[in-house]
Scaffold this active site. Structure first.
Site, PDB file in Angstrom:
ATOM      1  N   ASP A 177       0.677  -1.013  -0.128  1.00 42.47           N
ATOM      2  CA  ASP A 177      -0.208  -0.569  -0.064  1.00 42.47           C
ATOM      3  C   ASP A 177       0.819   1.575  -0.046  1.00 42.47           C
ATOM      4  O   ASP A 177       0.299   2.444  -0.005  1.00 42.47           O
ATOM      5  CB  ASP A 177      -0.986  -0.288   0.598  1.00 42.47           C
ATOM      6  CG  ASP A 177      -1.903  -0.446   1.180  1.00 42.47           C
ATOM      7  OD1 ASP A 177      -2.670  -0.448   0.422  1.00 42.47           O
ATOM      8  OD2 ASP A 177      -2.142  -1.169   2.190  1.00 42.47           O
TER       9      ASP A 177
HETATM   10  C1  BGC Z   1      -0.664   3.061   6.119  1.00 43.22           C
HETATM   11  C2  BGC Z   1       0.240   1.678   6.964  1.00 43.22           C
HETATM   12  C3  BGC Z   1      -0.815   0.444   6.061  1.00 43.22           C
HETATM   13  C4  BGC Z   1      -1.416   0.548   4.637  1.00 43.22           C
HETATM   14  C5  BGC Z   1      -2.508  -0.975   5.462  1.00 43.22           C
HETATM   15  C6  BGC Z   1      -1.583   2.921   4.803  1.00 43.22           C
HETATM   16  O1  BGC Z   1      -2.533   3.786   4.351  1.00 43.22           O
HETATM   17  O2  BGC Z   1      -0.227   4.092   5.760  1.00 43.22           O
HETATM   18  O3  BGC Z   1       0.811   2.028   7.414  1.00 43.22           O
HETATM   19  O4  BGC Z   1       0.320  -0.670   6.578  1.00 43.22           O
HETATM   20  O5  BGC Z   1      -2.792   1.298   4.779  1.00 43.22           O
HETATM   21  O6  BGC Z   1      -3.723  -0.485   3.853  1.00 43.22           O
HETATM   22  O1  IFM Z   2      -1.291  -5.787   1.245  1.00 40.53           O
HETATM   23  C1  IFM Z   2      -1.304  -4.715   2.424  1.00 40.53           C
HETATM   24  C2  IFM Z   2      -2.517  -4.796   3.435  1.00 40.53           C
HETATM   25  O2  IFM Z   2      -4.093  -5.057   2.560  1.00 40.53           O
HETATM   26  C3  IFM Z   2      -2.706  -3.893   4.285  1.00 40.53           C
HETATM   27  N1  IFM Z   2      -1.795  -4.285   5.775  1.00 40.53           N
HETATM   28  C4  IFM Z   2      -0.595  -3.783   4.713  1.00 40.53           C
HETATM   29  C5  IFM Z   2      -0.161  -4.719   3.370  1.00 40.53           C
HETATM   30  C6  IFM Z   2       1.171  -4.193   3.036  1.00 40.53           C
HETATM   31  O3  IFM Z   2       1.151  -2.354   2.718  1.00 40.53           O
END
Ligand code: BGC
Ligand code: IFM
Length: 811
Positions: free
Chosen positions: A483
């Site tokens: 992400d």
């Molecule tokens: C957060 C990341 C997280 C991710 C999960 C992002 O917006 O900043 O820390 O791992 O979302 O979807």
């Molecule tokens: O792949 C993502 C997941 O969808 C949510 N937590 C963090 C992961 C890596 O960014």
């Protein structure tokens, strides 16, 4: 250092000190009512949706940590204590918290009184039951007072902590006998309320928080408890709470059970009752009669245990590795079920307010629970697919209550569509149920735009085909699995900060990771086409897949490992040419799982590079070297200090990808090493370093670049649960459902001399014995099914037998 121990017979983790490094929680509930429960009785409860229907109030980021929950205070002379230690923190003579499957037991002792509190959410009823057994273990008569206490949340958890100008005037309760009714919102909605009740007469009650706590009071020393006298306060606005006073007198050796119930109640539609603003008490009374005796509460707990034991019996292993057996038979599968229920919504790191169900996350979670609850998996797949857009892209998240896509976040994560194929393939392989493909399924929840589900898969596959970049690799969009790798959040203005959820698509930024996914799950798509007689379409898909494999080898290989991506400026990401972020874990895992270049040695080389550059004693880090400064053209990933989260943290989620990839190249010792390095039971001894619960995975462990190397965060709700169960059950133990039968293909450490497993598959129970007499790491030398030798290592499915004996000799 440990703070407890596993009890495998009872399927519990027994915490023996309340001062765990962080609250160690459990999840009560597996249908509609849920409670998060920490080892000191902290936590909160909600019905279906942790944001909208929250029963009890919790303050994240509070000081002291974890200081609100459903508490019982015992006032014994001048001593006031809690069976779970918090919130008084009175030193106990004995303390234990047993977190079991869907229940938690708190055992506290002080000055000759023993209190055993058994908390669980029964099957079939929207409530939490608390059975409290008080025993006088001294040889003198004991007179003491018990106070229960819970603080109600005014339902919408976000509104509850922000909209004080309104909320300080809306709180309302009713008290009838021993039942406290929390009925805020009832005036306008007239359909739901909460109850807190006990199955005995009470000696007083309180429902107004400030009356209970006293002026400027705190729940560490509530005024009512300290003085030993309830005020019978009736909340009007401010903060409604529920508290019962019960005076107890116990002869030496005598015990008394009390059963408390915290419940969520809804009126039946069109039901009539007395009094416009009064609650309709009938459904509450019906609920309470289910648990009004110790026997009924005990039976409900026994039913719950039977439910869990039944669920976990579908896959069991027995080996000489106690910790492996413990994790496979109990905790991996338990965590998978919790991620099924919660997705990423409510934990001690997810507030229950911020995030709904992830399209990508929920599809991956399926990989872990499809064998446990195939019917619910089927429904989940169709719910997820119903949020998909007509062009195959997807809302990144959807709301659990409405099951509608979240427009605030929108779409544009270009890996999302392919995860739908991944989840569906897992479902079909497990169940053999192809009828799901015929289900008429809407787009964006609009029934007028529905097609059969097969068409959803087709559009998922084609989404990648139609979104290729300059090298022929898939465009990344806003991000892929990672992400925080936001390659289209570039800015022409130097110094402008990143926006994670910024522009959705750029024409250049490409992902080698999505290419790996496309090859892996594209093959499943082709297999599904072929099963439906769509031979031409299957061949066309295979052509695209072959082309992508070649593209990865031509444009996605960096010499010793797979590249990660190309950014907006067409610069390489994850290459030896980069100053930082030279190698990333994700494409190494997925391109090897997809077997891209396997025959030509690319896969083995990539695995060797992972070992050389990314390995640490606590697991494999996401990338190296970590980013030491912010790069606007890479986005959020570089906003984290090195060693945390996606910037070179040990992201547990993709460690099993490497372990699975190692089984693809046949290195059982290494697959095992990767599995055990992050596996909770194997690192229980370093709980003071790891800090989160030693029975479940956390999303992340701080990497070697972080000052707190080895410290975990974000426990419970992580795709690690599903991927690890997949890794250990289907790739290490190698018992893998396939379209036409069950494959047995172990890849184990040479030191393991074999194992036996019981696996339910499409209504047949397979008893599988694997022998490894010569210390092989992979390879099946011979296999017999019910005594008959078979070629290869696949047991073709035959539903006519209910029990099948399988013997496998490795070599
Ligand atoms: C957060 C990341 C997280 C991710 C999960 C992002 O917006 O900043 O820390 O791992 O979302 O979807
Ligand atoms: O792949 C993502 C997941 O969808 C949510 N937590 C963090 C992961 C890596 O960014």
């Amino acid at each position: 250092m440990k703070f407890g121990h596993f009890d495998d017979v009872n399927k519990e983790y027994v915490i023996t000190s309340p001062r765990t490094p962080l609250p160690w929680i459990n999840y009560l509930g597996c249908e509609d009512f849920f409670s998060l429960k920490s080892n000191t009785c902290g936590g909160y409860s909600f019905y279906k949706d942790a944001k909208l229907l929250r029963l009890t109030r919790y303050r994240y980021n509070n000081v002291p940590l974890d200081s609100n929950g459903l508490y019982y205070f015992i006032k014994d002379g001048d001593t006031v204590w809690n069976p779970g230690w918090m919130p008084t923190k009175t030193e106990l003579d004995d303390y234990k918290c047993r977190h079991g499957l869907g229940y938690s037991v708190f055992e506290g002792k002080k000055n000759g009184i023993s209190a055993v509190l058994t908390d669980f959410v029964p099957m079939g009823t929207a409530c939490e039951v608390n059975k409290l057994t008080l025993t006088n273990e001294s040889d003198e008569k004991k007179d003491f007072t018990l106070f229960s206490y819970v603080e109600f949340c005014l339902w919408n958890a976000m509104d509850d902590m922000t909209n004080f100008q309104r909320n300080f005037s809306t709180g309302e309760v009713e008290i009838h006998g021993s039942t406290i009714y929390h009925k805020t919102e009832y005036r306008e909605r007239r359909n739901h309320y909460a109850i807190f009740s006990v199955n005995t007469d009470i000696d007083g009650f309180d429902t107004d928080r400030d009356s209970f706590l006293g002026a400027y009071g705190e729940n560490r020393a509530p005024e009512v408890v300290m003085t030993g006298k309830a005020k019978n306060s009736v909340a009007s606005g401010w903060a409604p709470v529920g508290s019962h006073q019960i005076n107890i007198s116990l002869a030496p050796g005598e015990s008394r059970d009390l059963v408390f119930v915290l419940g969520y109640v809804e009126n039946k539609k069109d039901e009539k009752w007395e009094g416009l603003n009064k609650v309709n008490r009938k459904p509450a009374e019906a609920m309470l009669t289910k648990f009004d005796t110790t026997e009924k509460a005990d039976q409900a707990l026994a039913d719950l245990k039977a439910y869990w034991n039944g669920l976990l019996s579908h896959f069991t292993v027995s080996s000489s590795e106690e910790k492996l057996d413990r994790m496979v038979n109990i905790w991996h599968q338990y965590q998978c079920m919790v991620t099924f229920n919660m997705s990423r919504s409510a934990s001690y790191f997810e507030s229950g307010i911020g995030r709904g169900m992830g399209f990508r996350d929920s599809c991956q979670d399926l990989l872990g629970f499809v064998h446990l609850i195939p019917d619910r998996a089927r429904q989940r797949i169709l719910d997820i697919a119903s949020t998909q857009f007509e062009d195959g892209s997807a809302y990144h998240q959807y709301q659990p209550l409405t099951k509608k896509g979240n427009a605030d976040i929108g779409s544009g994560f270009n890996d999302d569509p392919l995860w739908l194929i991944a989840g569906t393939a897992a479902y079909i392989k497990e169940t053999g149920d192809y009828s799901i493909l015929d289900e008429i399924t809407p787009y964006d929840n609009d029934a007028s735009k529905a097609t059969d589900f097969m068409e959803h898969l087709r559009r998922s596959f084609n989404y990648t085909v139609n979104h290729l970049g300059p090298h022929g690799l898939p465009l990344i969009g806003r991000a892929d699995w990672n992400d925080c790798l936001n390659l289209n959040c570039f800015s022409e203005e130097p110094g402008e900060s990143f926006q994670t959820f910024g522009p959705s698509e750029g024409p250049n930024a490409e992902s080698v990771f999505i290419a790996g996914m496309f090859v892996k799950y594209g093959k499943d798509y082709a297999a599904i086409c072929r099963h439906r007689g769509l031979e031409e379409e299957a061949k066309e898909a295979e052509k695209q897949i072959e082309k992508m494999e070649q593209t990865v080898l031509d444009a996605g290989w960096d010499g010793e490992w797979y590249l990660r991506a190309y950014d907006h400026y067409k610069h390489k990401v994850g290459s030896k040419e980069c100053e930082e972020g030279k190698i990333f874990i994700e494409p190494q895992g997925f391109c090897v799982i997809a077997e891209i270049g396997l025959k030509d040695g690319y896969c083995l080389k990539a695995m060797e590079s992972v070992e050389k550059h990314l390995d640490t004693k606590y697991g494999i880090v996401l990338l190296q070297p970590c980013y030491t400064r912010y790069h606007v053209e890479l986005g959020e990933i570089t906003s984290y200090p090195g060693g945390y989260k996606e910037n070179a943290g040990i992201f547990c989620h993709n460690n099993p990808w490497i372990s699975i990839a190692e089984t693809v190249v046949g290195r059982g010792n290494r697959a095992w090493q990767v599995y055990t390095r992050t596996c909770p039971a194997y690192i229980e001894d370093i709980s003071e370093i790891h800090r989160t619960e030693p029975y479940v995975y956390s999303q992340m462990i701080a990497g070697k670049d972080a000052p707190n190397f080895g410290e975990a965060k974000n426990s419970w709700l992580t795709g690690t649960a599903a991927w690890t169960f997949l890794d250990v059950s289907q790739y290490i133990l190698g018992i893998r459902p396939d379209y036409d039968g069950l494959v047995v293909d172990p890849c184990i450490p040479a030191s393991l001399d074999g194992f036996s497993a019981k696996r339910d598959f499409r209504g047949v129970t397979y008893h599988i014995t694997v022998k490894n007499p010569n210390g092989a790491e992979k390879g099946v030398a011979s296999m017999t099914v019910d005594g008959t030798p078979v070629e290869g290592n696949m047991i073709p499915f035959d539903g006519s037998k209910k029990e099948v004996q399988v013997e496998v000799v490795m070599g």
